[in-house]
Enzyme design. Sequence first.
Site, PDB file in Angstrom:
ATOM      1  CB  ILE A   1      -0.969  -0.016   1.198  1.00 26.39           C
ATOM      2  CG1 ILE A   1      -1.892  -1.235   1.099  1.00 26.39           C
ATOM      3  CG2 ILE A   1      -1.786   1.261   1.266  1.00 26.39           C
ATOM      4  CD1 ILE A   1      -2.679  -1.327  -0.195  1.00 26.39           C
TER       5      ILE A   1
ATOM      6  CG  HIS B   1      -4.801  -2.550  11.515  1.00 21.87           C
ATOM      7  ND1 HIS B   1      -4.246  -1.300  11.651  1.00 21.87           N
ATOM      8  CD2 HIS B   1      -5.549  -2.500  10.384  1.00 21.87           C
ATOM      9  CE1 HIS B   1      -4.658  -0.526  10.665  1.00 21.87           C
ATOM     10  NE2 HIS B   1      -5.441  -1.230   9.879  1.00 21.87           N
TER      11      HIS B   1
END
Length: 756
Positions: free
Chosen positions: A433, A696
């Site tokens: 990303i 995460h």
Amino acid sequence: MTPQAFTATVVGSPRIGPKRELKRATEGYWAGRTGRAELEKVAATLRRDTWAGLAAAGLDSVPVNTFSYYDQMLDTAVMLDALPERARQVSDDLDRYFAAARGNSDVAPLEMTKWFDTNYHYIVPEIAPTTKFALNPDKVLSELKEALAQGIPARPVVIGPITFLLLSKGVDGAGAPIERLEELVPIYAELLSLLADNGAQWVQLDEPALVTDMCADAPALAEAVYNKLGSASNRPAIYVATYFGDPGASLAGLARTPVEAIGVDLVYGPDTAVAAVPELAGKTVVAGVVDGRNVWRTDLAAALDKLTTLLGSAARVAVSTSCSTLHVPYSLEPETDLDDALRSWLAFGREKVAEVVTLARALRDGREAVADEIAASNAAVASRKSDPRLHNDRVRARIDSIVASGSHRGDPAQRRASQDARLHLPPLPTTTIGSYPQTSAIRKARAALRSGEIDQAEYERRMKKEIADVITLQEQLGLDVLVHGEPERNDMVQYFAEQLEGFFATQNGWVQSYGSRCVRPPILYGDVVRTHPMTVEWISYAQSLTDKPVKGMLTGPVTILAWSFVRDDQPLADTANQVALAIRDETVDLQAAGIAVIQVDEPALRELLPLRRADQDEYLRWAVGAFRLATSGVADSTQIHTHLCYSEFGEVIGAIADLDADVTSLEAARSHMEVLDDLNAVGFSNSVGPGVYDIHSPRVPSTAEIAESLRAALRAVPAERLWVNPDCGLKTRNPDEVSASLKNMVAAAHEVRAGV
């Protein structure tokens, strides 16, 4: 016992610590550097200092139980014994809590999403058919006792049952969690009784879901629930807090119940809401007239006018913030670089508490008692209106010209053909990303530059070494489209804010985003002007190191607004277009430098969506328009990517399609690719990269696990339009986790690619 009336309070307060003490303590605990005792000592100190500071400032009702090691929704799930079975396998209660939030090698974490229209993320409780609610009051009772022992006028704060269930997620075939509301009412009644027995005069039940359209029956449910809770024989006085907007019909419903106080947001809700509800005549109205989520100084004279109009509509009026000050920095005091004019326009958390106290004093003793404070406020308002930095005619004229001529790119199919001919990518191309781990070497170099230990040239040399290392790593892993890793960026918004006129970047303006993750939103105070290229040199250097395409990495206009404290003196749409113009000029310069792939991230697109449906179309119109303004200046052969983060994508899925990015990557791992069905439902036909693993969490996904996610994605997206990428940027992970996860991701892509 008649409860002691209060006049000045706040809805809630931050918990990370003025110097991010909680962040360091929790991360030390997670890494095994410190034990539970050390973590609990830091937490106790933060609670004590927070309560003492609020009481000393003049609040006569201090919120407690607003402290959290990670998240208040997760705390409520623990309080209601509603953790999922997989987390219950962890024997230690604190480790079980963190496993639910973050996951571990054996436990997948709960989903995370945005808290209403803010940049705070909450942990989404899972309500299964097997979930058996039961009261576990240890945390709230413990913190109440701590505060009372300290002599604090403590008011426990708990998320209310309606909001808890509306923000939870049904799993394993369960229906909508709100269907189980009746089960929670007696548990909350039991909690109220325990709080009363332990000395609480007031309890605050937060019901921000009542300002949304999440449930058509919410007004009736609110009236029914709070009739029952208000009728309990043994309880503290009840203050139901609504915030982030207009509670609409729920306000009248609550006013007909026996609760003693109702909180109303008069910054983001209409001033007339209270006057329209005659049933409030017997209640305390807790008036949120000080903005709890933006940093601008309160116009005290205007706020007093609002408060004065309420006096005839309620039995009592207490002054408060519009919402918790969790969303703003602690204090202006550390910001030594602020010029005098800008400083006079601002109020952070501590200053907002002072404003609340000032306004309460004015209501009690008259405006003459705070004449000096009102005069200073009036001077700040006048200074801000007349400052020349707030208006740039050239920027406004350019925007008008571009918008008038249209902000559209060519036909998507023609663009795809042109890009395929230029890039020569395999099916299921792999990429990341944007960001890579911010290593200790990067942080040390940044600190050394700030202190003057090294000069700019040495800093750039070190950053280029980091870029070269990231390019080498990606080539070794076999990724198809590379990134430069963003070592030079302290934050994806602040980096740009520091280079654009109209912004001020704070030194210590930290706020919590989720868990231990803190961000430092810049302050957007004037018209936005780009005076020079911001990323071209770094991206060009990275591209010079490889024959593979390297993505230019930019942050989109809506996200820059969402993750900044934005001026409130003009429409957001106008400010968004000014930021978009700056990004547009950067994309044109990147293209001129030979960059073939440019990513303009909009992770916060959903975040600014108004909470009421009636207001959403207008927002989406200008948000999409700003993105297109930012990205329509490049040729068809330049591939535009965008990235979106955790949110309820279904609510903005049409707008995601309207962005018309060539490739859209989305966080999807925790929600099990659900977003792909939403995209198909609106006829989305551009390329998409649903995140195939959750960044995460510290756990490393297996090749088989990622391959399974890819095959699931292929059932919704044809191979020629599917990209392979993680859920989000890798900045917060450690290098070993990143390498292992990406190695497995590339292997999974090769495995699945062979079968298409």
